[in-house]
Write an enzyme that holds these catalytic residues in place. Sequence first.
Site, PDB file in Angstrom:
ATOM      1  N   CYS A   2       7.940  -0.234  -8.148  1.00 20.92           N
ATOM      2  CA  CYS A   2       8.364  -0.691  -9.475  1.00 20.92           C
ATOM      3  C   CYS A   2       9.826  -1.127  -9.494  1.00 20.92           C
ATOM      4  O   CYS A   2      10.652  -0.615  -8.742  1.00 20.92           O
ATOM      5  CB  CYS A   2       8.205   0.436 -10.483  1.00 20.92           C
ATOM      6  N   ARG A  27      10.114  -6.462  -4.534  1.00 18.76           N
ATOM      7  CA  ARG A  27       9.747  -5.060  -4.350  1.00 18.76           C
ATOM      8  C   ARG A  27       8.227  -4.876  -4.357  1.00 18.76           C
ATOM      9  O   ARG A  27       7.724  -3.850  -3.935  1.00 18.76           O
ATOM     10  CB  ARG A  27      10.374  -4.212  -5.460  1.00 18.76           C
ATOM     11  N   TRP A  75       4.191  -1.374  -9.920  1.00 19.96           N
ATOM     12  CA  TRP A  75       3.343  -1.280  -8.728  1.00 19.96           C
ATOM     13  C   TRP A  75       2.465  -0.058  -8.970  1.00 19.96           C
ATOM     14  O   TRP A  75       2.934   1.077  -8.948  1.00 19.96           O
ATOM     15  CB  TRP A  75       4.219  -1.115  -7.485  1.00 19.96           C
ATOM     16  N   ASN A  99      10.344   4.084 -12.791  1.00 19.55           N
ATOM     17  CA  ASN A  99      10.028   3.877 -11.379  1.00 19.55           C
ATOM     18  C   ASN A  99       9.966   5.249 -10.728  1.00 19.55           C
ATOM     19  O   ASN A  99      10.904   6.025 -10.852  1.00 19.55           O
ATOM     20  CB  ASN A  99      11.133   3.029 -10.724  1.00 19.55           C
ATOM     21  N   GLY A 100       8.850   5.561 -10.082  1.00 21.34           N
ATOM     22  CA  GLY A 100       8.715   6.869  -9.432  1.00 21.34           C
ATOM     23  C   GLY A 100       7.372   7.478  -9.764  1.00 21.34           C
ATOM     24  O   GLY A 100       6.470   6.798 -10.253  1.00 21.34           O
ATOM     25  N   GLU A 482       5.821  -5.185  16.764  1.00 18.87           N
ATOM     26  CA  GLU A 482       6.399  -5.834  15.590  1.00 18.87           C
ATOM     27  C   GLU A 482       5.745  -7.196  15.349  1.00 18.87           C
ATOM     28  O   GLU A 482       5.446  -7.558  14.211  1.00 18.87           O
ATOM     29  CB  GLU A 482       7.919  -5.977  15.777  1.00 18.87           C
ATOM     30  N   LYS A 486       3.861  -8.119  11.880  1.00 23.94           N
ATOM     31  CA  LYS A 486       4.323  -9.264  11.092  1.00 23.94           C
ATOM     32  C   LYS A 486       3.158 -10.178  10.771  1.00 23.94           C
ATOM     33  O   LYS A 486       2.981 -10.619   9.652  1.00 23.94           O
ATOM     34  CB  LYS A 486       5.385 -10.011  11.917  1.00 23.94           C
ATOM     35  N   GLU A 489       0.505  -8.498   8.258  1.00 25.04           N
ATOM     36  CA  GLU A 489       0.913  -8.231   6.876  1.00 25.04           C
ATOM     37  C   GLU A 489       1.021  -9.481   6.014  1.00 25.04           C
ATOM     38  O   GLU A 489       0.840  -9.408   4.806  1.00 25.04           O
ATOM     39  CB  GLU A 489       2.210  -7.402   6.814  1.00 25.04           C
ATOM     40  N   HIS A 505      -9.133   0.202  29.649  1.00 21.99           N
ATOM     41  CA  HIS A 505      -9.673   1.545  29.389  1.00 21.99           C
ATOM     42  C   HIS A 505     -10.464   1.595  28.085  1.00 21.99           C
ATOM     43  O   HIS A 505     -10.640   2.658  27.513  1.00 21.99           O
ATOM     44  CB  HIS A 505      -8.536   2.571  29.400  1.00 21.99           C
ATOM     45  N   LYS A 604       8.276  -3.741  -1.151  1.00 21.46           N
ATOM     46  CA  LYS A 604       9.419  -3.820  -0.239  1.00 21.46           C
ATOM     47  C   LYS A 604      10.029  -2.449   0.018  1.00 21.46           C
ATOM     48  O   LYS A 604      10.413  -2.125   1.122  1.00 21.46           O
ATOM     49  CB  LYS A 604      10.467  -4.764  -0.835  1.00 21.46           C
TER      50      LYS A 604
HETATM   51  C1  F6R Z   1       7.238  -4.762   7.448  1.00 22.27           C
HETATM   52  C2  F6R Z   1       8.182  -3.938   6.701  1.00 22.27           C
HETATM   53  C3  F6R Z   1       7.866  -2.507   6.564  1.00 22.27           C
HETATM   54  C4  F6R Z   1       9.169  -1.671   6.510  1.00 22.27           C
HETATM   55  C5  F6R Z   1       8.825  -0.200   6.202  1.00 22.27           C
HETATM   56  C6  F6R Z   1      10.068   0.668   6.185  1.00 22.27           C
HETATM   57  O1  F6R Z   1       7.669  -6.082   7.514  1.00 22.27           O
HETATM   58  O2  F6R Z   1       9.145  -4.422   6.193  1.00 22.27           O
HETATM   59  O3  F6R Z   1       7.027  -2.068   7.582  1.00 22.27           O
HETATM   60  O4  F6R Z   1       9.832  -1.788   7.725  1.00 22.27           O
HETATM   61  O5  F6R Z   1       8.195  -0.110   4.964  1.00 22.27           O
HETATM   62  O6  F6R Z   1      10.953   0.272   5.193  1.00 22.27           O
HETATM   63  P1  F6R Z   1      12.472   0.646   5.252  1.00 22.27           P
HETATM   64  O7  F6R Z   1      13.055  -0.017   6.437  1.00 22.27           O
HETATM   65  O8  F6R Z   1      13.053   0.166   3.967  1.00 22.27           O
HETATM   66  O9  F6R Z   1      12.539   2.145   5.389  1.00 22.27           O
END
Ligand code: F6R
Length: 609
Positions: A2, A27, A75, A99-100, A482, A486, A489, A505, A604
């Site tokens: 949120c 976010r 959210w 938010n929370g 990674e 990427k 997602e 395996h 985010k």
């Molecule tokens: C993927 C991504 C997430 C964050 C994860 C941790 O592209 O951005 O996997 O890396 O949610 O977030 P932070 O770094 O803010 O703790």
Amino acid sequence: MCGIVGYVGYRDCSDVLVSALTKLEYRGYDSAGIAVFEDNKISVSKSKGKLKNLVEKMAEEGKPVGIAGIGHTRWATHGEPSDVNSHPHSGAKVTLVHNGIIENYKELKDFLVKQGREFLSDTDTEVVAQLLDYYYDIIKEPVKAIIETTQELRGSFALGIVFEDYPDMVYAIRRESPLIVGVGENENFIASDVPAIIKYTKDYYLLEHDEIAVLSKSGVKIFDIHYQPIVKELKTADWDADAVGKCGYPHYMIKEINEQPTAIKNTVLPRIKDGLPCLEECNITPEALKDINRIHIVACGSAMHSGMVGKYVIEDLARTPVIVDIASEFRYRNPIIGEGDLIIIISQSGETADSLEAMRLAKRKGAKTLAIVNVMGSTIAREADMLIYTHAGPEISVASTKAYMVQLAVMYLFAFEFAFAKGNITDEKYRYYTEKLLETPEMVEKVIAQTTEISQKISTKLLTADSLLYIGRGLDYALSMEGSLKLKEISYIHSESYAAGELKHGTISLITEDMPVIAVATQSSIYEKTVSNIKEVKARGAKVIMICQEGNDVPKDIADYVLKVPNFEEVLLPMLVCVPLQLIAYYTSVQRGNDVDQPRNLAKSVTVE
Ligand code: F6R
């Protein structure tokens, strides 16, 4: 997660709230709403879906006109995304956004129902609105009612509140969830994050736990939980509105990929003294490093993947064991932490609930904690024993790119200094690695230029795949994790990263001509081994996309596409090779017509566990 905003001043409040909320869209959210004082009455407008739905609704039904109010992007946690579950929520005289998560909302709701209160939504937030309304009805004073109410809440919250009896005033309080108070001239703001208000002001206060802010047009007062006034340091953001705009790029993600060379410079250069890494300003001295016998790196998602690269580099150069943990696992498995252990927490947002709690657990167990964080003043940054800020600037796209890149840069700074402090690399090697790290911004720029076109081409071949594999060994494997995350997602194509030698395996049975394989093979010492694994998948029909160095002599017929990056110091190659992996994911998502910057279901800043 949120986003919260609030405004009191002289501008059209609805416009300010919507404009500020657009800067919090990154976010992640599924509904939006605002409440504005209109002729001394609180007028609420809210809608499921993106902000444009809210804007359209207000265009049809008339937008609330006033100079003070609060706004929210939700959210969903308690209750599905719907108009009625959207914030703001109200009691008789109180309207608020949240938010929370309120953990004890059920018992509070039972109490309020017994008092004859009725609820419209399924949310925990409406319980807070009704409870605050209940206390306000008894106490008749906003701040005291906020104090009384929040003392009963368990969980995390940042609240933006308006009271019908106090038009043109906005109230706020936070515990765990982030909240800032923006200070302008004849106007003041609240927001979950600085990007929301940067267009209007760069000056802000960081609210601490249980601090209450009272905003009017002419000023901001801040109180502690005992209703004592507090004087706080006014902070100034060191970036401007451009940093949170797209600046001509079609998406934030591609803008942020292109910002990586600058982000590396901003992160690395201030930590170089006499040609060598110097982290003393971050409270890290060579003497303290010598006493570290084991390192745990704890993080989530991409941040954890940067830790995986860190593990390979630190173990190789400093000969000290490194355990990489997913924060949500670490915190619930009673980890073994002993004397001489260092816990490194990596987080872009500095607010990730699992990473924060993992750090707190490590502290309770007596370990020293080092945080690597991008957002200034975030909770993880404030609570860690030692802190290295990454200077990526605001990262708006949900998919992390430049923040991951600078996390890698810090992993290298740390690894080089640590390896030297431990006596495992010579002075000459120490200088050489540092020089090479200083060359990476230029190299990354070159890689962006050289690999954009081919990445775009490769992505057209992935569009119809249902699933694909990323394979590699050693550092290439760490990096492929990674790359795979990427892609999945933002393109919504399933993918998995696998240690190339482990395929046979079990997983190799999945290989058919319908499963593309992206093979990363940049490390000379294991190049031949990876090539053998590539041959194994090729022989079973896979379409292979191979990523290697320019100097590699790629055997004929083992790959359908070969993407080459410039020859460079191999320890540092993950910083170069992550670029085409980001670009492949980006163009695949664009071509599939997805919402690149705000992929479905994602947020985010993950402030719930
Ligand atoms: C993927 C991504 C997430 C964050 C994860 C941790 O592209 O951005 O996997 O890396 O949610 O977030 P932070 O770094 O803010 O703790």
